[in-house]
Design a protein around this motif. Structure first.
Motif, short mmCIF file in Angstrom:
data_model
loop_
_atom_site.label_atom_id
_atom_site.label_comp_id
_atom_site.label_asym_id
_atom_site.label_seq_id
_atom_site.Cartn_x
_atom_site.Cartn_y
_atom_site.Cartn_z
N LEU A 54 0.81 -1.22 0.00
CA LEU A 54 0.00 0.00 0.00
C LEU A 54 0.84 1.27 0.00
CD1 LEU A 54 -3.02 0.40 -0.22
CD2 LEU A 54 -3.13 0.64 2.27
N PRO A 55 1.85 1.43 0.89
CA PRO A 55 2.68 2.64 0.84
C PRO A 55 3.41 2.80 -0.50
CG PRO A 55 3.01 1.50 2.92
CD PRO A 55 2.24 0.57 2.03
N LYS A 56 3.90 1.67 -1.06
CA LYS A 56 4.61 1.74 -2.34
C LYS A 56 3.66 2.15 -3.46
CE LYS A 56 8.12 -1.69 -1.12
NZ LYS A 56 8.68 -3.03 -1.38
N LEU A 57 2.45 1.62 -3.40
CA LEU A 57 1.46 1.98 -4.40
C LEU A 57 1.10 3.45 -4.33
CD1 LEU A 57 -0.57 1.03 -6.60
CD2 LEU A 57 -2.21 0.61 -4.74
N VAL A 58 0.89 3.94 -3.12
CA VAL A 58 0.56 5.36 -2.92
C VAL A 58 1.67 6.25 -3.45
CG1 VAL A 58 0.21 7.17 -1.20
CG2 VAL A 58 -0.96 5.00 -0.96
N ALA A 59 2.90 5.94 -3.08
CA ALA A 59 4.04 6.76 -3.51
C ALA A 59 4.12 6.82 -5.03
CB ALA A 59 5.33 6.21 -2.92
N TYR A 60 3.91 5.69 -5.68
CA TYR A 60 4.01 5.64 -7.14
C TYR A 60 2.86 6.42 -7.78
CZ TYR A 60 4.42 3.76 -11.85
OH TYR A 60 4.55 3.63 -13.22
N ILE A 61 1.65 6.23 -7.26
CA ILE A 61 0.49 6.93 -7.81
C ILE A 61 0.64 8.44 -7.68
CG2 ILE A 61 -1.96 7.43 -7.36
CD1 ILE A 61 -2.39 4.46 -6.88
N VAL A 62 1.08 8.91 -6.51
CA VAL A 62 1.24 10.36 -6.29
C VAL A 62 2.27 10.93 -7.25
CG1 VAL A 62 2.02 12.12 -4.65
CG2 VAL A 62 0.48 10.29 -3.89
N GLU A 63 3.40 10.25 -7.37
CA GLU A 63 4.47 10.74 -8.25
C GLU A 63 4.00 10.79 -9.71
OE1 GLU A 63 9.11 9.69 -9.50
OE2 GLU A 63 7.98 8.34 -8.19
N ALA A 64 3.32 9.74 -10.15
CA ALA A 64 2.87 9.69 -11.54
C ALA A 64 1.74 10.68 -11.80
CB ALA A 64 2.40 8.27 -11.88
N ALA A 65 0.80 10.79 -10.87
CA ALA A 65 -0.36 11.65 -11.08
C ALA A 65 0.00 13.13 -11.06
CB ALA A 65 -1.42 11.36 -10.02
N ARG A 66 0.97 13.49 -10.24
CA ARG A 66 1.36 14.90 -10.15
C ARG A 66 1.99 15.42 -11.44
NH1 ARG A 66 3.62 15.34 -3.87
NH2 ARG A 66 1.60 15.84 -2.94
N THR A 67 2.45 14.54 -12.27
CA THR A 67 3.02 14.96 -13.56
C THR A 67 2.05 14.70 -14.71
OG1 THR A 67 4.08 12.79 -13.87
CG2 THR A 67 5.36 14.51 -12.74
N ASN A 68 0.82 14.32 -14.36
CA ASN A 68 -0.15 13.96 -15.41
C ASN A 68 -1.53 14.53 -15.10
OD1 ASN A 68 -0.96 12.65 -17.82
ND2 ASN A 68 -1.71 10.88 -16.64
N GLY A 69 -1.55 15.77 -14.58
CA GLY A 69 -2.83 16.41 -14.30
C GLY A 69 -3.67 15.69 -13.28
N ASP A 70 -3.02 15.06 -12.28
CA ASP A 70 -3.67 14.32 -11.20
C ASP A 70 -4.28 12.99 -11.65
OD1 ASP A 70 -2.98 16.03 -9.18
OD2 ASP A 70 -4.87 17.14 -9.19
N LYS A 71 -4.03 12.59 -12.90
CA LYS A 71 -4.53 11.29 -13.35
C LYS A 71 -3.46 10.23 -13.11
CE LYS A 71 -6.80 8.84 -17.11
NZ LYS A 71 -7.34 8.90 -18.49
N ALA A 72 -3.85 9.15 -12.44
CA ALA A 72 -2.93 8.08 -12.08
C ALA A 72 -2.88 7.02 -13.18
CB ALA A 72 -3.37 7.43 -10.77
#
Length: 243
Positions: free
Chosen positions: A9-27
């Motif tokens: 779960l923490p690894k998933l969250v970290a990856y989603i946040v990093e990816a979404a922040r560079t893609n208009g909040d879309k994961a």
């Protein structure tokens, strides 16, 4: 090798946040996440359901998965901290302000309700803090332990659970605040004063000391926030206008 839920779960969250922040909040999609972590889509789907319940993400039909950190609650802040996701300066200031509101009241209640067992635990924390400082180390862990013991001394279990969740969410910034040994020395001296007031059952003094103590932390983060704003304004002013 599958990843256990507690690790995933923490690894998933970290990856989603990093990816979404560079893609208009879309994961990334459920399929992309499963492929990235080499796990089943079922495991991803179950984890996404947890994140959605915590309001960290929102799954939109025929659109995708979106980051919704502004709607996230206190329990999500603890998970984000475990995942290494940094709060911005404004969120940190608000968190310290909330801490101040809670802990001034906790000091009042603890002065009236603390047991000898609470005082013994506080003495132990102060002794370990003194040794830690003598070794040139900061109080990033013991500071929270001291303050949570005061909350525990209110004898209100729900109050303690709420504050414990708050401290779990804030552990990332403690090494920043206690990065200078002088701040640890000052905090330890103030902790000792607060303890003495509690032990004398002086609720008014304990509140006043806690107010001053946490006021220093608020001042620190206020300066940091102002500095961040100033840098952002300078950067914006330096960028050329687009026609």
């Amino acid at each position: 090798m599958s990843i256990t839920e507690v690790d995933f779960l923490p690894k998933l969250v970290a990856y989603i946040v990093e990816a979404a922040r560079t893609n208009g909040d879309k994961a990334p999609s459920e399929r992309e996440l499963a492929e990235h972590f080499a796990v089943s889509r079922g495991q991803v789907r179950e984890s996404l359901a947890i994140l959605e319940a915590m309001r960290i993400i929102q799954r939109r039909a025929k659109s995708g998965i979106y980051l919704t950190l502004d709607a996230a609650g206190l329990d999500s802040m603890a998970l984000l901290a475990r995942a290494g996701v940094q709060l911005d300066a404004a969120q940190i200031f608000q968190a310290v302000e909330l801490r101040k509101i809670h802990e001034i009241k906790a000091a009042e209640l603890a002065a009236n309700r603390a047991t000898e067992a609470n005082f013994e635990r506080l003495r132990d924390i102060l002794e370990r803090s003194e040794r830690q400082i003598a070794d040139g180390l900061g109080l990033q862990e013991l500071d929270g332990e001291f303050h949570l013991e005061i909350v525990r001394a209110t004898q209100n279990d729900l109050f303690h659970k709420i504050c414990a969740s708050f401290y779990a969410a804030s552990f990332q910034r403690m090494p920043v605040y206690f990065g200078q040994i002088e701040r640890s020395i000052k905090s330890h001296a103030e902790h000792q004063q607060i303890f003495d007031a509690l032990y004398r059952r002086d609720a008014i003094l304990a509140q006043a000391l806690m107010n001053t103590h946490l006021g220093r932390a608020m001042s620190y983060w206020t300066e940091l926030l102002d500095g961040a704003r100033e840098q952002a304004e300078k950067k914006s002013a330096a960028e050329p206008d687009h026609v």
